[in-house]
Write an enzyme that holds these catalytic residues in place. Structure first.
Site, PDB file in Angstrom:
ATOM      1  N   TYR A 273       1.789   9.990 -11.740  1.00 29.76           N
ATOM      2  CA  TYR A 273       1.123   9.213 -10.680  1.00 29.76           C
ATOM      3  C   TYR A 273       0.178   8.189 -11.318  1.00 29.76           C
ATOM      4  O   TYR A 273       0.149   7.015 -10.923  1.00 29.76           O
ATOM      5  CB  TYR A 273       0.361  10.170  -9.752  1.00 29.76           C
ATOM      6  CG  TYR A 273      -0.377   9.490  -8.624  1.00 29.76           C
ATOM      7  CD1 TYR A 273       0.301   8.977  -7.527  1.00 29.76           C
ATOM      8  CD2 TYR A 273      -1.768   9.368  -8.655  1.00 29.76           C
ATOM      9  CE1 TYR A 273      -0.380   8.354  -6.487  1.00 29.76           C
ATOM     10  CE2 TYR A 273      -2.459   8.755  -7.620  1.00 29.76           C
ATOM     11  CZ  TYR A 273      -1.765   8.247  -6.536  1.00 29.76           C
ATOM     12  OH  TYR A 273      -2.441   7.634  -5.511  1.00 29.76           O
TER      13      TYR A 273
ATOM     14  N   ASN B  44       0.793  -1.223   0.000  1.00 30.69           N
ATOM     15  CA  ASN B  44       0.000   0.000   0.000  1.00 30.69           C
ATOM     16  C   ASN B  44       0.828   1.277   0.000  1.00 30.69           C
ATOM     17  O   ASN B  44       0.339   2.328  -0.401  1.00 30.69           O
ATOM     18  CB  ASN B  44      -0.908  -0.065   1.246  1.00 30.69           C
ATOM     19  CG  ASN B  44      -1.473   1.260   1.635  1.00 30.69           C
ATOM     20  OD1 ASN B  44      -2.393   1.756   0.989  1.00 30.69           O
ATOM     21  ND2 ASN B  44      -0.919   1.871   2.672  1.00 30.69           N
TER      22      ASN B  44
ATOM     23  N   LYS C 280       0.192   4.077 -11.073  1.00 29.08           N
ATOM     24  CA  LYS C 280      -0.944   3.286 -10.576  1.00 29.08           C
ATOM     25  C   LYS C 280      -1.507   2.363 -11.660  1.00 29.08           C
ATOM     26  O   LYS C 280      -1.980   1.267 -11.361  1.00 29.08           O
ATOM     27  CB  LYS C 280      -2.026   4.226 -10.031  1.00 29.08           C
ATOM     28  CG  LYS C 280      -1.590   4.943  -8.735  1.00 29.08           C
ATOM     29  CD  LYS C 280      -1.245   3.965  -7.618  1.00 29.08           C
ATOM     30  CE  LYS C 280      -0.931   4.635  -6.304  1.00 29.08           C
ATOM     31  NZ  LYS C 280      -0.618   3.674  -5.226  1.00 29.08           N
TER      32      LYS C 280
ATOM     33  N   THR D 109      -6.947  11.402   4.020  1.00 27.17           N
ATOM     34  CA  THR D 109      -5.674  11.006   4.627  1.00 27.17           C
ATOM     35  C   THR D 109      -4.709  12.188   4.523  1.00 27.17           C
ATOM     36  O   THR D 109      -4.959  13.130   3.760  1.00 27.17           O
ATOM     37  CB  THR D 109      -5.042   9.807   3.880  1.00 27.17           C
ATOM     38  OG1 THR D 109      -4.607  10.270   2.586  1.00 27.17           O
ATOM     39  CG2 THR D 109      -5.987   8.643   3.708  1.00 27.17           C
TER      40      THR D 109
HETATM   41  P1  NAD Z   1      -0.537   8.510   3.703  1.00 27.02           P
HETATM   42  O1  NAD Z   1       0.509   9.495   3.300  1.00 27.02           O
HETATM   43  O2  NAD Z   1      -1.523   8.841   4.750  1.00 27.02           O
HETATM   44  O3  NAD Z   1       0.155   7.142   4.119  1.00 27.02           O
HETATM   45  C1  NAD Z   1       1.201   6.586   3.391  1.00 27.02           C
HETATM   46  C2  NAD Z   1       2.136   5.850   4.327  1.00 27.02           C
HETATM   47  O4  NAD Z   1       3.159   5.255   3.521  1.00 27.02           O
HETATM   48  C3  NAD Z   1       2.837   6.756   5.332  1.00 27.02           C
HETATM   49  O5  NAD Z   1       2.817   6.144   6.609  1.00 27.02           O
HETATM   50  C4  NAD Z   1       4.263   6.865   4.805  1.00 27.02           C
HETATM   51  O6  NAD Z   1       5.228   7.024   5.849  1.00 27.02           O
HETATM   52  C5  NAD Z   1       4.417   5.531   4.112  1.00 27.02           C
HETATM   53  N1  NAD Z   1       5.419   5.549   3.055  1.00 27.02           N
HETATM   54  C6  NAD Z   1       5.608   6.453   2.086  1.00 27.02           C
HETATM   55  N2  NAD Z   1       6.643   6.098   1.304  1.00 27.02           N
HETATM   56  C7  NAD Z   1       7.100   4.929   1.794  1.00 27.02           C
HETATM   57  C8  NAD Z   1       8.145   4.056   1.428  1.00 27.02           C
HETATM   58  N3  NAD Z   1       8.974   4.332   0.403  1.00 27.02           N
HETATM   59  N4  NAD Z   1       8.318   2.920   2.136  1.00 27.02           N
HETATM   60  C9  NAD Z   1       7.521   2.630   3.175  1.00 27.02           C
HETATM   61  N5  NAD Z   1       6.538   3.430   3.602  1.00 27.02           N
HETATM   62  C10 NAD Z   1       6.327   4.564   2.918  1.00 27.02           C
HETATM   63  O7  NAD Z   1      -1.252   8.128   2.330  1.00 27.02           O
HETATM   64  P2  NAD Z   1      -2.604   7.321   1.983  1.00 27.02           P
HETATM   65  O8  NAD Z   1      -3.529   8.296   1.399  1.00 27.02           O
HETATM   66  O9  NAD Z   1      -3.018   6.439   3.083  1.00 27.02           O
HETATM   67  O10 NAD Z   1      -2.049   6.468   0.756  1.00 27.02           O
HETATM   68  C11 NAD Z   1      -1.853   5.076   0.824  1.00 27.02           C
HETATM   69  C12 NAD Z   1      -1.922   4.532  -0.586  1.00 27.02           C
HETATM   70  O11 NAD Z   1      -3.191   4.825  -1.145  1.00 27.02           O
HETATM   71  C13 NAD Z   1      -0.889   5.139  -1.548  1.00 27.02           C
HETATM   72  O12 NAD Z   1      -0.404   4.120  -2.395  1.00 27.02           O
HETATM   73  C14 NAD Z   1      -1.712   6.136  -2.348  1.00 27.02           C
HETATM   74  O13 NAD Z   1      -1.165   6.361  -3.621  1.00 27.02           O
HETATM   75  C15 NAD Z   1      -3.032   5.400  -2.421  1.00 27.02           C
HETATM   76  N6  NAD Z   1      -4.210   6.212  -2.706  1.00 27.02           N
HETATM   77  C16 NAD Z   1      -4.589   7.215  -1.856  1.00 27.02           C
HETATM   78  C17 NAD Z   1      -5.736   7.952  -2.159  1.00 27.02           C
HETATM   79  C18 NAD Z   1      -6.203   9.079  -1.269  1.00 27.02           C
HETATM   80  O14 NAD Z   1      -7.057   9.851  -1.699  1.00 27.02           O
HETATM   81  N7  NAD Z   1      -5.720   9.201  -0.052  1.00 27.02           N
HETATM   82  C19 NAD Z   1      -6.473   7.650  -3.296  1.00 27.02           C
HETATM   83  C20 NAD Z   1      -6.058   6.617  -4.125  1.00 27.02           C
HETATM   84  C21 NAD Z   1      -4.931   5.885  -3.812  1.00 27.02           C
END
Ligand code: NAD
Length: 249
Positions: free
Chosen positions: A156, A90, A160, A191
């Site tokens: 991005y 994730n 994905k 988030t």
């Molecule tokens: P977030 O920033 O709240 O959490 C991401 C976590 O990943 C953090 O704890 C960060 O420290 C950790 N992280 C970042 N880079 C890292 C690395 N290289 N190695 C290990 N840990 C790492 O973000 P989120 O919104 O919870 O996103 C989680 C996933 O969901 C991501 O892949 C993001 O692209 C995807 N996503 C998020 C959304 C949204 O709207 N929030 C929508 C679609 C997809």
């Protein structure tokens, strides 16, 4: 609620947002969880929370862009809990919202290192371990940006779409070997990542969502736990949009 009792799972990016909510949901469903996160304090706080609720968890400092870290994360699951049944890949970063010709080359490389290569590294070592133990279930975090294009997000979206494609092809590689591989495609979810990408106003995305609101991390977590559980035993290769209807438009 889906049942993960007796299973051992890992979560990357488990210290915040969707990963944090999913770590809690997996533990509530009965799994022992290994949280891999680049930021130690956030990951350790989630471990404390799970243990405080009577669950089993440990933390492994992990940068998914480093193959040796991905390998060590899988090894930690085995050394701590004896096996690896489930994985939620994730961890991800968002990059910059600018047209493609304005995208920075060094930042593009960093984005693909985490969002694309990071998922590959983790899956490689998870699958090696799951083949040894007879099977497992994997969910990767794609996005609605892994299913459609959006202006300003070409890199991005490319990262994905790569996760969506890797999920489909890996699912076929292991379909006869008892390893299911799926992805979730979140819409906008409240988030820290979304807060950053919207300049501190995540609700500005509500207007693009048919349901009229952004999602909560727990709403993605519920879908992930289902995909990881035996309730989804005939589902593989799928990217499930959890998006308030965005992809139906
Ligand atoms: P977030 O920033 O709240 O959490 C991401 C976590 O990943 C953090 O704890 C960060 O420290 C950790 N992280 C970042 N880079 C890292 C690395 N290289 N190695 C290990 N840990 C790492 O973000 P989120 O919104 O919870 O996103 C989680 C996933 O969901 C991501 O892949 C993001 O692209 C995807 N996503 C998020 C959304 C949204 O709207 N929030 C929508 C679609 C997809």
């Amino acid at each position: 609620m889906a049942d993960l009792v007796g299973k051992v799972g890992l979560i990357t990016g488990g210290g915040s947002g969707i990963g944090r909510a999913t770590a809690l949901a997996m533990a509530d469903a009965g799994a022992a969880v290994v949280i891999g996160n680049r930021d130690a304090s956030k990951g350790e706080a989630v471990v404390d929370l799970i243990r405080g609720r009577g669950g089993k968890a440990c933390f492994q400092k992990t940068d998914v862009a480093q193959p040796e870290d991905a390998k060590a994360l899988v090894a930690r699951a085995v050394s701590e809990f004896g096996r690896l049944d489930l994985a939620f890949n994730n961890a991800g970063i968002d990059g910059e919202q600018v047209p493609l010709h304005e995208q920075d080359i060094a930042k593009a490389s960093a984005l693909f290192d985490v969002n694309l290569k990071g998922v590959f590294y983790c899956m490689k070592f998870e699958i090696e371990q799951m083949l040894r133990s007879g099977g497992g279930a994997i969910v990767n975090t794609s996005s609605i940006f892994g299913l459609n294009g959006y202006p300003g997000w070409s890199l991005y979206a490319a990262s994905k779409h790569a996760v969506t494609g890797m999920t489909k092809s890996a699912a076929l590689d292991y379909a006869k070997r008892n390893i299911r591989v799926n992805a979730v495609g979140p819409g906008p979810v409240e988030t820290p990542l979304l807060a950053k990408g919207t300049g501190g106003d995540p609700n500005s995305y509500s207007a693009f969502v048919p349901m009229g609101r952004i999602g909560q991390p727990e709403e993605i977590a519920d879908a992930v736990v289902w995909l990881l559980s035996d309730a989804a035993r005939y589902v593989t290769g799928h990217t499930l949009p959890v998006d308030g209807g965005v992809c139906a438009q």
